[in-house]
Design a protein around this motif. Structure first.
Motif, PDB file in Angstrom:
ATOM      1  N   ARG A 552       0.825  -1.209   0.000  1.00 46.69           N
ATOM      2  CA  ARG A 552       0.000   0.000   0.000  1.00 46.69           C
ATOM      3  C   ARG A 552       0.859   1.259   0.000  1.00 46.69           C
ATOM      4  O   ARG A 552       0.604   2.209  -0.742  1.00 46.69           O
ATOM      5  CB  ARG A 552      -0.919   0.006   1.238  1.00 46.69           C
ATOM      6  CG  ARG A 552      -2.014  -1.029   1.222  1.00 46.69           C
ATOM      7  CD  ARG A 552      -2.697  -1.087   2.587  1.00 46.69           C
ATOM      8  NE  ARG A 552      -3.269   0.203   2.937  1.00 46.69           N
ATOM      9  CZ  ARG A 552      -4.576   0.448   3.028  1.00 46.69           C
ATOM     10  NH1 ARG A 552      -5.461  -0.530   2.835  1.00 46.69           N
ATOM     11  NH2 ARG A 552      -5.002   1.642   3.333  1.00 46.69           N
ATOM     12  N   PHE A 553       1.883   1.246   0.856  1.00 45.72           N
ATOM     13  CA  PHE A 553       2.720   2.441   0.929  1.00 45.72           C
ATOM     14  C   PHE A 553       3.426   2.685  -0.400  1.00 45.72           C
ATOM     15  O   PHE A 553       3.515   3.810  -0.889  1.00 45.72           O
ATOM     16  CB  PHE A 553       3.755   2.319   2.056  1.00 45.72           C
ATOM     17  CG  PHE A 553       4.349   3.647   2.444  1.00 45.72           C
ATOM     18  CD1 PHE A 553       3.856   4.364   3.515  1.00 45.72           C
ATOM     19  CD2 PHE A 553       5.378   4.214   1.692  1.00 45.72           C
ATOM     20  CE1 PHE A 553       4.376   5.610   3.850  1.00 45.72           C
ATOM     21  CE2 PHE A 553       5.910   5.458   2.012  1.00 45.72           C
ATOM     22  CZ  PHE A 553       5.410   6.155   3.098  1.00 45.72           C
ATOM     23  N   THR A 554       3.897   1.607  -1.009  1.00 45.52           N
ATOM     24  CA  THR A 554       4.588   1.722  -2.284  1.00 45.52           C
ATOM     25  C   THR A 554       3.673   2.342  -3.337  1.00 45.52           C
ATOM     26  O   THR A 554       4.035   3.300  -4.026  1.00 45.52           O
ATOM     27  CB  THR A 554       5.060   0.345  -2.774  1.00 45.52           C
ATOM     28  OG1 THR A 554       5.814  -0.277  -1.737  1.00 45.52           O
ATOM     29  CG2 THR A 554       5.910   0.475  -4.022  1.00 45.52           C
ATOM     30  N   LEU A 555       2.490   1.784  -3.449  1.00 46.30           N
ATOM     31  CA  LEU A 555       1.564   2.270  -4.468  1.00 46.30           C
ATOM     32  C   LEU A 555       1.176   3.722  -4.198  1.00 46.30           C
ATOM     33  O   LEU A 555       1.046   4.538  -5.107  1.00 46.30           O
ATOM     34  CB  LEU A 555       0.326   1.378  -4.515  1.00 46.30           C
ATOM     35  CG  LEU A 555       0.593  -0.050  -5.018  1.00 46.30           C
ATOM     36  CD1 LEU A 555      -0.625  -0.933  -4.796  1.00 46.30           C
ATOM     37  CD2 LEU A 555       0.991  -0.037  -6.484  1.00 46.30           C
ATOM     38  N   THR A 556       1.005   4.049  -2.933  1.00 48.40           N
ATOM     39  CA  THR A 556       0.619   5.409  -2.570  1.00 48.40           C
ATOM     40  C   THR A 556       1.756   6.389  -2.865  1.00 48.40           C
ATOM     41  O   THR A 556       1.550   7.437  -3.473  1.00 48.40           O
ATOM     42  CB  THR A 556       0.249   5.480  -1.080  1.00 48.40           C
ATOM     43  OG1 THR A 556      -0.739   4.487  -0.805  1.00 48.40           O
ATOM     44  CG2 THR A 556      -0.302   6.842  -0.725  1.00 48.40           C
ATOM     45  N   ALA A 557       2.948   6.011  -2.455  1.00 50.98           N
ATOM     46  CA  ALA A 557       4.091   6.908  -2.630  1.00 50.98           C
ATOM     47  C   ALA A 557       4.430   7.103  -4.103  1.00 50.98           C
ATOM     48  O   ALA A 557       4.995   8.112  -4.489  1.00 50.98           O
ATOM     49  CB  ALA A 557       5.309   6.359  -1.890  1.00 50.98           C
TER      50      ALA A 557
END
Length: 887
Positions: A552-557
RNA sequence: GGGCGGCUAGCUCAGCUGGUUAGAGCACCUCGUUUACACCGAGGGGGUCGGGGGUUCGAAUCCCUCGCCGCCCA
C-alpha cells in the motif's frame, strides 16, 4: 516488549476481522457528521485482484480512512459488476472444460441459472482479496449490478429514456463480433494495425466499352456491392456516371454514381460501394437509395444472398475464393501490400464486421450536453485537471450508443413485441400486456426482446442505483452525490462519462464532485503487465511477501499524478523496511519508559529538543492533511516517510538518548511524554496508508501511561489538528545548529579517517553568545553523536586543529595526530573553492543594479546575508589553510 | 492526421504558482556492530535538468521550436 519485527501474516487477518466485526466500516450515524462517500469502481465479478485494482483500491482506502478519522460520516460502498460478455465467456469456457453441454444446447434459462450458480460459488473471490489489502469498505452495503434493486433502476431508466425518445430502436450498421455473435459499442472496438493488401479489381462496363478499376482490402464484400462511386469533379469518369458495370462473379448490373465520398487522389479514384458492410458505404447508400445486400450470418459466414458456391463459407475463405475467381476471370489488376487498421473486438480479439441489424440506441449527444456543462462549471472536477480535456474531447464528439447485446447474461431489455412487431417498453411484463390490450383492443400475447443491455448501461447508474434509487432512501439523501471517484483513465469514456450523463439526467445532480484519475501500474521496465508477457505481479503474492502495508505504501508513494507507476520489488522491500523502522522506534520508546502523560500539553514542553520535534510534528500533520484532502497521495506518503525516518528516528530519537538516560529527572520525564505523544500522532497520520502496522502498534502501546482519550481502534481515532504555534523558531534554530555541528563534524572526521574510537574535544573557536550557550548546553547530545569528549570554548584553535564553519560559527576538532596534511589541505582547498564559487555567483548578482532594483527586497537581503556568510567562512578556512601551509 | 503525457544522478522518481549550492530512494564506494532497528547507522562519489532559441535582473520551472519515447482518438 515488542518483537523485533512486525509479523503481517498473523496480524493482518486478525486486525481486519476485528475492524469488520466492530462495525467500524459503516459510516457513523451521527447526524452532525458531514457525509463523505465514494463508490468503488465495481470489479468484474469474474475477476481476481490485479495490481491495478490494488492501486485503485489502496487510494480509495487511504482517502476513506482519512476522512473517517477526520470525523466525517465516511461511506465506501463496495460491489461487483456482472460484466456481461466477460462472465458469459468465463462460464461458457468452464462448462466446456467440464464437458457440459454448450450454452446453446442448454438453452437460455438453464444457462443463466448456471451463471448464477457460478457466481454464488466464486463471485466472492475478488471481494475477499480486497479484504486482504485492508480495504475498509462497508460490506453491509455491498451491491451487485444484477441485484433486484439495481435491476429495477435499470428498467426504470430504460423506460423513461424511451418515453423521452432518448432510447430508440434502429436498423443500421453496428460493430458485430462474430465470435460472440453480438453487437458491441464503438468503445469495445479496438483498431489494430495489420499487414494487408489492396486488391485491384476490374469491373467491366455493362455496355462492353471498357472497365473501371476499384481497390479493396476486403474482396469478399464485392459480393454485396450495389454501386461504384466516383467523385463528381473527376474528369476521368464524368462520362461514365449514370452508366452501369456488370459485377463480376455475381453477374449483376450496378450503377456508377457520383458522390463526394471517393477521393480522386487515391487509387483509381473509383470505389466499390457495399452499403451493408462498410460505414462509409452505408452513408453513400443512404444518400443514393442503394439496395443494401447483407452477405453474412451472425457467425460472419456467407449467407444465401451470395452466389450458391459461396454460401456457408467463412468470410476469410470467401475472400480467397473471390480473389481466385477474379484472377481466373482475368480481372485482377494488381495486388498491393499495405498496413491498415482493422477493427477487432476487445474481448474476442476477432475481426469485427459492420453488420446491418436492429439494435437499441441511446441518444448520447443529448445526454452529453449537461454532462459537459457540469465539468465546465466545475460541479465535477478532474484531478489531475488535464483529464478534463480527454473527457470533453470525447463527449463533444459522442456518437449514438448501441446498448443492446445479443447475450444472455445481463439485464434483459424491458421491451415486449406484439404479433405485428410493435414494441411495448414498460417496466414490467404486466404493464406491457396492459398497454398491448389497450392498443390492440383485446388481450394479446407478447414476446420479450431477447437481448440484454450493455453492462455499462447499468454500471452507469452505479452511484445512485446502489443507494436505492429510485426509492427515496436515507442513504441516497445522505450520500448522493458522492464526493470522490477514484478510477483509471482507461474507463473515462466507458464509465465516468456514462455516469455523468445518466446521473445528471436522472437525479439532477452530478454523481461525484471530484474524479481522481490514478496512474497505470507497469512492470519495472515500464511494460504493461500482461499474462502473455508473463510480467504480471500478483498483488496477493506481494502481500504475502512484504505485507499489505508495504504494498500500500509503495503504491501510494508512487502514485504521482499523470505518470505510470513502474513497480519493482526492491521498492516494496524498502517500504517494508520503513515499517520495521517505525516498529523499532516504537520498541525503543517502549524500552525507555516513553509513556503518555496525563494531561500532556505539547505547547508546554520546555526542552528545545522536545519543542523542536513538537513543531516538526505539527508541520508534518498540516502538510499530510493538506495533501490527502487534495488527493496528493504521494506527497502525503513521502512527507511521512521523511518525517518518521529522517527526523524522528535519525535525530529526535538519537538526540533524546542522553536525556532518557541522564540524571535530569524532569527533562527525562518530559522527553518520555513527548516521545509518546509524537508516536501517537505518527501512528494516526500514517494509519490511512499503513493501517495494519499502525493499528498493531496502537494496540501494543495502549497500556503505556495514561489512557488515550479515544479508547477504541486507531482506525476510528480522531485525526490530529495541531495549532501552528507549536512551531518554535528558537528551538528550530537551536536543534538546527546542533544537527549541523554533528553532521559537519562527522564529515570532517571521516574525511580525515579519524578512527571512531578517537574522542577529541569539540572546540568552539568563534561563535555568538547564543551559539556558544547552545553548544555548551548540548555537550552531552553532541558528544554522543559526534564522538567528542567535551565541548570547550577556546580563544584560538591550536595548531593542527581542524576547523569547520557552521552557521557562521567556527568550530574545530583537534585531531592533529590523525591528520594526513595533504588530505586536509585538499579538503580545505575544496571547501574554499566551493565557497569562492558561491561568493563569485552571489557577488555578481548583487553587483547587477537591475537585480537590486527589481528583485524583491527579501531576495536581495537573502543574497546579502549569503554573501557575508560565505565570505566569513571562506576567510576562516583560508586562514586555516595558510597555517597548514606553514606547518 | 488530431490530441494528451513524458524526457532531471547508473535506475525509479520529487522539484506545484520562476530566486535552494538541483533533492530522495535504490544501486555504487569507504567506514562502523555506540544497549530500537544490519529490514541498521555514518560519510562519500555521481546530474551543463532532451537540443536550440526567446521572455526576465534571474529559467529545471514561463513561451516558441525541433528531436526522441509512450498513450488516446481518427
Amino acid at each position: 516488549m515488542l518483537d523485533k519485527t512486525f509479523d503481517p501474516k498473523s496480524a493482518e487477518p486478525r486486525l481486519y476481522a476485528a475492524w469488520e466485526n466492530s462495525g467500524a466500516f459503516s459510516p457513523t450515524d451521527d447526524p452532525a457528521a458531514e457525509p463523505f462517500s465514494i463508490v468503488i469502481p465495481p470489479p468484474n465479478v469474474t475477476g481476481s485482484l490485479h495490481i491495478g485494482h490494488a492501486l485503485n483500491n489502496t487510494l480509495q482506502d487511504v482517502l476513506i480512512r482519512f476522512e473517517r478519522m477526520r470525523g466525517k460520516a465516511a461511506l465506501w460502498l463496495p460491489g461487483t459488476d456482472h460484466a456481461g460478455i466477460a462472465t458469459q465467456m468465463v462460464v461458457e469456457r468452464q462448462l466446456a472444460e467440464r464437458g457440459n453441454r454448450s450454452r446453446r444446447d442448454m438453452g437460455r434459462d438453464e444457462f443463466v441459472a448456471k451463471v448464477w450458480e457460478w457466481k454464488a460459488e466464486s463471485g466472492g473471490t475478488i471481494v475477499n482479496q480486497l479484504r486482504r489489502l485492508g480495504a475498509s469498505c462497508d460490506w453491509s452495503r455491498e451491491r451487485f449490478t444484477l441485484d433486484e434493486g439495481l435491476s429495477a433502476a435499470v428498467r426504470k431508466v430504460f423506460v423513461q429514456l424511451h418515453k423521452e425518445k432518448l432510447i430508440y430502436r434502429d436498423k443500421r450498421l453496428v460493430n458485430w463480433d462474430p465470435h460472440f455473435q453480438t453487437a458491441i459499442s464503438d468503445l469495445e472496438v479496438e483498431a489494430r494495425e495489420v499487414d494487408g493488401h489492396y486488391w485491384h479489381f476490374a469491373y467491366p462496363l455493362e455496355d462492353g466499352s471498357g472497365e473501371i478499376v476499384v481497390a479493396t482490402t476486403r474482396p469478399e464484400t464485392m459480393l454485396g456491392d450495389t454501386a461504384v462511386a466516383v467523385h463528381p469533379s473527376d474528369e476521368r469518369y464524368k462520362a461514365l456516371v449514370g452508366k452501369a458495370v456488370r459485377l463480376p462473379i455475381v453477374n449483376r448490373p450496378i450503377p456508377i454514381i457520383a458522390d463526394e465520398y471517393p477521393d480522386p487522389e487515391k487509387g483509381s479514384g473509383a470505389v466499390k460501394i457495399t452499403p451493408a458492410h462498410d460505414f462509409n458505404d452505408f452513408a453513400v447508400g443512404k444518400r443514393h437509395n442503394l439496395p443494401m445486400i447483407n452477405l453474412f450470418d451472425d457467425f460472419a459466414k456467407i449467407n444465401d444472398n451470395a452466389p450458391p458456391e459461396y454460401r456457408g463459407l467463412d468470410r476469410f475463405v470467401a475472400r480467397k475464393k473471390v480473389i481466385e475467381q477474379f484472377e481466373a476471370l482475368g480481372l485482377l489488376r494488381g495486388i498491393e501490400k499495405t498496413k491498415h487498421t482493422v477493427p477487432h473486438g476487445d474481448r474476442s480479439g476477432v475481426v469485427v464486421e459492420p453488420y446491418l441489424t436492429d439494435q437499441w440506441y441511446v441518444a448520447a449527444d443529448v445526454l452529453a450536453k449537461p454532462a459537459i456543462k457540469a465539468v465546465e462549471a466545475g460541479d465535477t472536477v478532474f484531478v489531475p485537471k488535464h483529464w478534463e480535456k480527454t473527457y470533453f474531447e470525447w463527449m463533444r464528439n459522442i456518437q449514438p450508443w448501441c446498448v443492446s447485446r445479443q447475450l444472455w447474461w445481463g439485464h434483459r431489455i424491458p421491451a415486449w413485441y406484439g404479433p405485428d412487431g410493435k414494441a411495448f417498453v414498460e417496466e414490467t411484463e404486466a404493464e406491457a400486456l396492459k398497454k398491448a390490450e389497450e392498443h390492440y383492443g383485446r388481450p394479446t400475447p407478447l414476446k420479450q426482446d431477447e437481448d440484454v443491455l450493455d453492462t455499462w448501461f447499468s454500471s452507469g447508474l452505479w452511484p445512485f442505483s446502489t443507494m436505492g434509487w429510485p426509492e427515496k432512501t436515507a442513504d441516497l439523501a445522505r450520500f448522493y452525490p458522492t464526493h470522490t471517484l477514484i478510477t483509471g483513465f482507461d474507463i473515462i469514456f466507458f464509465w465516468v462519462a456514462r455516469m455523468m450523463m445518466q446521473g445528471i439526467h436522472f437525479t439532477g445532480e452530478v454523481p461525484f464532485k471530484r474524479v481522481f484519475i490514478n496512474a497505470l501500474v507497469r512492470d519495472a521496465t515500464g511494460a504493461k503487465m500482461s499474462k502473455s508477457k508473463g510480467n504480471v505481479m500478483d498483488p496477493l503474492d506481494l502481500v504475502d511477501e512484504f505485507g499489505a502495508d508495504a504494498l500500500r505504501f509503495t503504491l501510494t508513494a508512487m502514485s504521482g499524478q499523470a505518470r505510470d507507476i513502474k513497480l519493482s520489488k526492491p521498492r516494496i522491500e524498502g517500504y517494508r523496511n520503513f515499517g520495521t523502522k517505525l516498529w523499532n522506534a516504537t520498541r525503543f520508546c517502549q524500552m525507555n519508559g516513553c509513556a503518555r502523560a496525563e494531561g500532556f500539553d505539547p505547547a508546554a514542553v520546555t526542552a528545545p529538543l522536545n519543542r523542536w520535534i513538537v513543531g516538526e510534528t505539527q508541520r508534518t500533520a498540516a502538510a499530510v492533511t493538506t495533501a490527502l484532502a487534495g488527493c496528493g497521495f504521494d506527497e502525503a506518503a513521502n512527507g511521512l516517510y521523511r518525517f518518521i525516518w529522517n527526523q524522528f528516528c535519525d535525530w529526535y530519537v538519537e538526540l533524546a538518548k542522553p536525556l532518557l538516560t541522564g540524571d535530569d529527572a524532569a527533562a527525562k520525564a518530559e522527553t518520555q511524554a513527548t516521545a509518546a505523544w509524537v508516536l501517537d500522532v505518527i501512528l494516526t497520520l500514517l494509519h490511512p496508508v499503513m493501517p495494519f502496522i499502525t493499528e498493531e502498534l496502537w494496540e501494543q502501546t495502549a497500556d503505556l501511561g495514561a489512557a488515550r482519550k479515544h479508547g477504541g481502534f486507531l482506525m476510528t481515532a480522531p485525526w490530529p489538528d495541531l495549532p501552528e504555534n507549536l512551531v518554535d523558531p528558537a528551538a528550530d534554530a537551536e536543534i538546527g545548529l546542533i544537527i549541523e555541528t554533528i553532521t559537519e563534524g562527522r564529515s570532517v572526521r571521516q574525511g580525515l579517517n579519524v578512527p571512531p574510537s578517537a574522542q577529541p574535544p569539540l572546540l568552539v573557536v568563534e561563535a555568538s553568545g547564543a551559539q556558544q550557550a547552545v553548544l555548551e548546553r548540548s555537550a552531552a547530545l553532541i558528544g554522543r553523536l559526534l564522538r567528542v569528549s567535551e565541548v570547550r570554548v577556546v580563544d584560538a584553535a591550536p595548531a593542527g586543529a581542524i576547523p569547520y564553519v557552521v552557521a557562521g560559527a567556527t568550530l574545530a576538532l583537534p585531531v592533529a595526530e590523525f591528520i594526513d596534511i595533504a588530505a586536509e589541505r585538499a579538503r580545505l582547498g575544496k571547501e574554499v573553492a566551493n565557497l569562492a564559487a558561491d561568493i563569485d555567483r552571489t557577488a555578481k548578482k548583487l553587483a547587477n543594479p537591475d537585480f537590486v532594483a527589481r528583485a524583491p527586497e527579501e531576495v536581495v537581503e537573502e543574497n546579502r546575508d549569503r554573501l557575508a556568510d560565505a565570505q566569513a567562512a571562506r576567510d576562516k578556512l583560508q586562514a586555516a589553510l595558510s597555517r597548514l601551509e606553514g606547518v
